[in-house]
Scaffold this motif. Sequence first.
Motif, PDB file in Angstrom:
ATOM      1  N   ALA A 131       0.819  -1.212   0.000  1.00  0.00           N
ATOM      2  CA  ALA A 131       0.000   0.000   0.000  1.00  0.00           C
ATOM      3  C   ALA A 131       0.846   1.251   0.000  1.00  0.00           C
ATOM      4  O   ALA A 131       0.339   2.353  -0.157  1.00  0.00           O
ATOM      5  CB  ALA A 131      -0.934   0.001   1.210  1.00  0.00           C
ATOM      6  N   SER A 132       2.162   1.108   0.244  1.00  0.00           N
ATOM      7  CA  SER A 132       3.039   2.270   0.272  1.00  0.00           C
ATOM      8  C   SER A 132       3.361   2.767  -1.127  1.00  0.00           C
ATOM      9  O   SER A 132       3.854   3.880  -1.304  1.00  0.00           O
ATOM     10  CB  SER A 132       4.340   1.933   1.012  1.00  0.00           C
ATOM     11  N   GLN A 133       3.092   1.962  -2.154  1.00  0.00           N
ATOM     12  CA  GLN A 133       3.353   2.395  -3.517  1.00  0.00           C
ATOM     13  C   GLN A 133       2.321   3.435  -3.922  1.00  0.00           C
ATOM     14  O   GLN A 133       1.184   3.426  -3.469  1.00  0.00           O
ATOM     15  CB  GLN A 133       3.291   1.189  -4.458  1.00  0.00           C
ATOM     16  N   LEU A 134       2.720   4.319  -4.818  1.00  0.00           N
ATOM     17  CA  LEU A 134       1.803   5.353  -5.264  1.00  0.00           C
ATOM     18  C   LEU A 134       0.627   4.728  -6.002  1.00  0.00           C
ATOM     19  O   LEU A 134       0.798   4.000  -6.972  1.00  0.00           O
ATOM     20  CB  LEU A 134       2.528   6.336  -6.190  1.00  0.00           C
ATOM     21  N   ASN A 135      -0.558   5.019  -5.536  1.00  0.00           N
ATOM     22  CA  ASN A 135      -1.787   4.558  -6.163  1.00  0.00           C
ATOM     23  C   ASN A 135      -2.389   5.742  -6.913  1.00  0.00           C
ATOM     24  O   ASN A 135      -2.791   6.725  -6.295  1.00  0.00           O
ATOM     25  CB  ASN A 135      -2.735   4.038  -5.085  1.00  0.00           C
ATOM     26  N   PRO A 136      -2.460   5.689  -8.245  1.00  0.00           N
ATOM     27  CA  PRO A 136      -2.946   6.849  -9.011  1.00  0.00           C
ATOM     28  C   PRO A 136      -4.365   7.270  -8.673  1.00  0.00           C
ATOM     29  O   PRO A 136      -4.791   8.358  -9.059  1.00  0.00           O
ATOM     30  CB  PRO A 136      -2.846   6.367 -10.469  1.00  0.00           C
ATOM     31  N   PHE A 137      -5.107   6.404  -7.972  1.00  0.00           N
ATOM     32  CA  PHE A 137      -6.502   6.721  -7.650  1.00  0.00           C
ATOM     33  C   PHE A 137      -6.713   7.062  -6.181  1.00  0.00           C
ATOM     34  O   PHE A 137      -7.857   7.280  -5.772  1.00  0.00           O
ATOM     35  CB  PHE A 137      -7.398   5.533  -8.017  1.00  0.00           C
ATOM     36  N   GLN A 138      -5.676   7.113  -5.385  1.00  0.00           N
ATOM     37  CA  GLN A 138      -5.909   7.207  -3.949  1.00  0.00           C
ATOM     38  C   GLN A 138      -6.538   8.533  -3.526  1.00  0.00           C
ATOM     39  O   GLN A 138      -7.184   8.607  -2.486  1.00  0.00           O
ATOM     40  CB  GLN A 138      -4.619   6.959  -3.173  1.00  0.00           C
ATOM     41  N   HIS A 139      -6.382   9.577  -4.349  1.00  0.00           N
ATOM     42  CA  HIS A 139      -7.014  10.849  -3.984  1.00  0.00           C
ATOM     43  C   HIS A 139      -8.530  10.786  -4.091  1.00  0.00           C
ATOM     44  O   HIS A 139      -9.238  11.657  -3.575  1.00  0.00           O
ATOM     45  CB  HIS A 139      -6.475  11.974  -4.858  1.00  0.00           C
ATOM     46  N   TRP A 306      -3.093  14.211  -9.005  1.00  0.00           N
ATOM     47  CA  TRP A 306      -2.474  13.031  -8.394  1.00  0.00           C
ATOM     48  C   TRP A 306      -2.104  11.957  -9.418  1.00  0.00           C
ATOM     49  O   TRP A 306      -0.985  11.434  -9.386  1.00  0.00           O
ATOM     50  CB  TRP A 306      -3.372  12.464  -7.299  1.00  0.00           C
ATOM     51  N   PRO A 307      -2.997  11.576 -10.367  1.00  0.00           N
ATOM     52  CA  PRO A 307      -2.557  10.604 -11.369  1.00  0.00           C
ATOM     53  C   PRO A 307      -1.402  11.109 -12.226  1.00  0.00           C
ATOM     54  O   PRO A 307      -0.517  10.332 -12.587  1.00  0.00           O
ATOM     55  CB  PRO A 307      -3.813  10.334 -12.203  1.00  0.00           C
ATOM     56  N   VAL A 308      -1.378  12.407 -12.542  1.00  0.00           N
ATOM     57  CA  VAL A 308      -0.251  12.951 -13.303  1.00  0.00           C
ATOM     58  C   VAL A 308       1.036  12.800 -12.499  1.00  0.00           C
ATOM     59  O   VAL A 308       2.078  12.377 -13.012  1.00  0.00           O
ATOM     60  CB  VAL A 308      -0.494  14.433 -13.664  1.00  0.00           C
ATOM     61  N   TYR A 309       0.972  13.134 -11.227  1.00  0.00           N
ATOM     62  CA  TYR A 309       2.142  13.011 -10.347  1.00  0.00           C
ATOM     63  C   TYR A 309       2.580  11.552 -10.238  1.00  0.00           C
ATOM     64  O   TYR A 309       3.771  11.228 -10.360  1.00  0.00           O
ATOM     65  CB  TYR A 309       1.783  13.580  -8.980  1.00  0.00           C
ATOM     66  N   ALA A 310       1.618  10.637 -10.007  1.00  0.00           N
ATOM     67  CA  ALA A 310       1.957   9.226  -9.820  1.00  0.00           C
ATOM     68  C   ALA A 310       2.599   8.639 -11.071  1.00  0.00           C
ATOM     69  O   ALA A 310       3.597   7.905 -10.994  1.00  0.00           O
ATOM     70  CB  ALA A 310       0.699   8.439  -9.443  1.00  0.00           C
ATOM     71  N   MET A 311       2.050   8.962 -12.243  1.00  0.00           N
ATOM     72  CA  MET A 311       2.611   8.431 -13.488  1.00  0.00           C
ATOM     73  C   MET A 311       3.988   9.021 -13.759  1.00  0.00           C
ATOM     74  O   MET A 311       4.924   8.310 -14.142  1.00  0.00           O
ATOM     75  CB  MET A 311       1.667   8.735 -14.657  1.00  0.00           C
ATOM     76  N   TYR A 312       4.125  10.306 -13.555  1.00  0.00           N
ATOM     77  CA  TYR A 312       5.417  10.948 -13.794  1.00  0.00           C
ATOM     78  C   TYR A 312       6.472  10.392 -12.846  1.00  0.00           C
ATOM     79  O   TYR A 312       7.616  10.140 -13.236  1.00  0.00           O
ATOM     80  CB  TYR A 312       5.298  12.460 -13.615  1.00  0.00           C
ATOM     81  N   ALA A 313       6.075  10.188 -11.582  1.00  0.00           N
ATOM     82  CA  ALA A 313       7.029   9.690 -10.591  1.00  0.00           C
ATOM     83  C   ALA A 313       7.551   8.317 -10.984  1.00  0.00           C
ATOM     84  O   ALA A 313       8.735   8.013 -10.793  1.00  0.00           O
ATOM     85  CB  ALA A 313       6.368   9.634  -9.213  1.00  0.00           C
ATOM     86  N   TRP A 314       6.679   7.471 -11.537  1.00  0.00           N
ATOM     87  CA  TRP A 314       7.145   6.142 -11.935  1.00  0.00           C
ATOM     88  C   TRP A 314       8.026   6.208 -13.184  1.00  0.00           C
ATOM     89  O   TRP A 314       9.075   5.584 -13.261  1.00  0.00           O
ATOM     90  CB  TRP A 314       5.974   5.212 -12.190  1.00  0.00           C
ATOM     91  N   VAL A 315       7.610   7.004 -14.159  1.00  0.00           N
ATOM     92  CA  VAL A 315       8.325   7.034 -15.433  1.00  0.00           C
ATOM     93  C   VAL A 315       9.684   7.714 -15.319  1.00  0.00           C
ATOM     94  O   VAL A 315      10.691   7.229 -15.843  1.00  0.00           O
ATOM     95  CB  VAL A 315       7.482   7.762 -16.503  1.00  0.00           C
ATOM     96  N   MET A 316       9.721   8.816 -14.571  1.00  0.00           N
ATOM     97  CA  MET A 316      10.916   9.655 -14.611  1.00  0.00           C
ATOM     98  C   MET A 316      11.801   9.566 -13.380  1.00  0.00           C
ATOM     99  O   MET A 316      13.021   9.568 -13.492  1.00  0.00           O
ATOM    100  CB  MET A 316      10.497  11.123 -14.806  1.00  0.00           C
TER     101      MET A 316
END
Length: 669
Positions: A131-139, A306-316
């Motif tokens: 659950a500590s991983q970024l969940n793009p839907f958690q907001h 939040w989904p933009v942040y989560a996706m960017y954080a994983w990719v970059m």
Amino acid sequence: MAAPDRARSGYRADIQGLRGFAIVLVVAYHLWTSGRVSGGVDVFLFISAFLMVGSYARKGTAFRLVSFLIQRFRRLVPGAAVVIAVTLFVGWIVLPPTRYGSFLAHGQASLFYYENWQMIADSVDYMAPSASQLNPFQHFWSLSVQGQVFVLLALLFVACSFVERHAGIPVRRTLAAALGLVTVVSFGYATWLVGIDPAVAYLSTWARFWEFSLAGLAALLPAFTLPDAASRALSWLGVGLLTVTGLVLGRGDFPSWAALMPLAAAALVMLGGARADDRWHASWWLTRRPALFVANRAYSLYLWHWPVYAMYAWVMTPPARLDPMGSVIVLALSLLCADLTTRLIERRFQGLLLLGRLRYALAAILTFSMIALAASMGVQALIQRDATATANLPEADRPGGRVLTPGATATPTPARRGIAPGDAAIANDWPTPWPGCVAGDPGLPPNPDSGWCHVFLPEGDVTKTVAVVGDSHAYQWLTALEPLAAEQHWRVIAHVMPACRVGSPSEAAGCPEYGAETIAWLLELHPDYVFSTGSSAQASDPEHDDWGWAAAIAPVAESGVQVVNVRDNPRWGFNMPECIQRYGSLDARCRAPRTEKLLDAWPKGGLETLPNMHYLDFSDWLCPPSPGSECLGVIGNTYVYMDTNHLSRTYVATLVDVFAEAWRTEVGV
């Protein structure tokens, strides 16, 4: 938070500006702080309830439940559904397959407004992906709470209207009494739950309800006008309190006492009144064009950031840390998406006159919901296609540990896909569970609910009993133990507790009690064998003997029970399948020299002084001696690990013959 509705009576630009200020705080704290609460979400909840109850109080018995709910969700669902659909599609491309299962579950939970409960379920399920991983839907947790409370408040409105019609008690009086009672009960529950489980309290609808009911009480206050000086003071005091909430109480007891500060801030701004013509008043600043530009996009910005942040954080930039340029990119993309969503959906689509009719409003809700649901089903179909292709690989193409014999050369799989049991399935590749223990059954642990407790019964008469104790690192070997037990007609009772080994110095909840109860149970049961881990590997520290195990198991071993110790497997500071999916199994980041993970010799510690000790060491099948003597993440086209430290069921299944031979040689049957 709800999208704004200018058409309704009572619209105040300063409240809309406060909403914009709150979203700025939310985004800033999400991007640039670690776990601090800004108080902005609490303000969103307060504002939505304030406006909702105020609207109802004006309508009174003219309130219509179905009409209210349809029109309310007509404003919420389209934008949310579009964000969910886009996030699902982008996530399928961007995220590692290990996250697909959880990703889809949270997407559907967000669409149907129960994401807060989905997050609670994940937080208490040890077998759920981290659950500590970024969940793009958690907001979406806050939108789910809001949607649930909207329905509950609407039902309360119906009840209050019924009371006025049949008992003559004014709606305002009944509603105030009900909201007051709810506020007291919910706040008390929140305060209690924060002390017991703060993570659950933060997400619980029942612990959050008082924030809505308190806002409703504020909306029922009679209108009054303050002197200019008092009005200015209250408005600026409110803005100031909200500004410093995160700094002062960002790690406080939300949604209990700490939540009073942002709610008080919102109330003060509202009570300060709308003075858009007074430059010395906070409302003047809250109604300026820059503030309203953000405020009018607040709902969409909240959905997208939040989904933009989560996706960017994983990719970059994994792990999720933003540098200045990353912050600019995330903010720019979020604002762009929010602006397009606001223009195309909240203004043009929502502005269609026909949506004022219930049948068309309901059709809009269903249509956008179906779009998001179709995206979810489409991603599920793509995931299933990949899983089926992997499952259909011939066994010879995914031999796992069978490719290794002592001294053989390991041939890691260079591919990033097609590794057994599948790139998505590996995230939950635990042993297949046996039937659960039933409290009170003879021979079973007296308190099976203190951990995981399962029983394997062979066909025919039972010849011997094996007790598996310890933590999940003992549990993971059940896949290899079961065939041997079936062959030898052994009964196996597995009673383990996640992250708690027998004799462990851990003070985690229930761990000391589990250890003491397990030893007492073993002494009473007197099984033929006890199976557990006999060392402890670390992700970044040297391997050591299993602290406390030797002293704890000593009376059992001295009573004549044969104790079978298995050496711990290497652990990693990252999710191994995700590393392989990102970089490939040949990459140096997804492997390590054996000397970094394990000592040259098994550190047995006090076990060597005890009788009836046996040792099973499978390190050569995890860190093959040649070439290079490295610990690998993929062997024989099979994932060795399912996460950071647990062996995959699929790989352990390829070691069944190795396990059985080692048992026969070291222990006997």
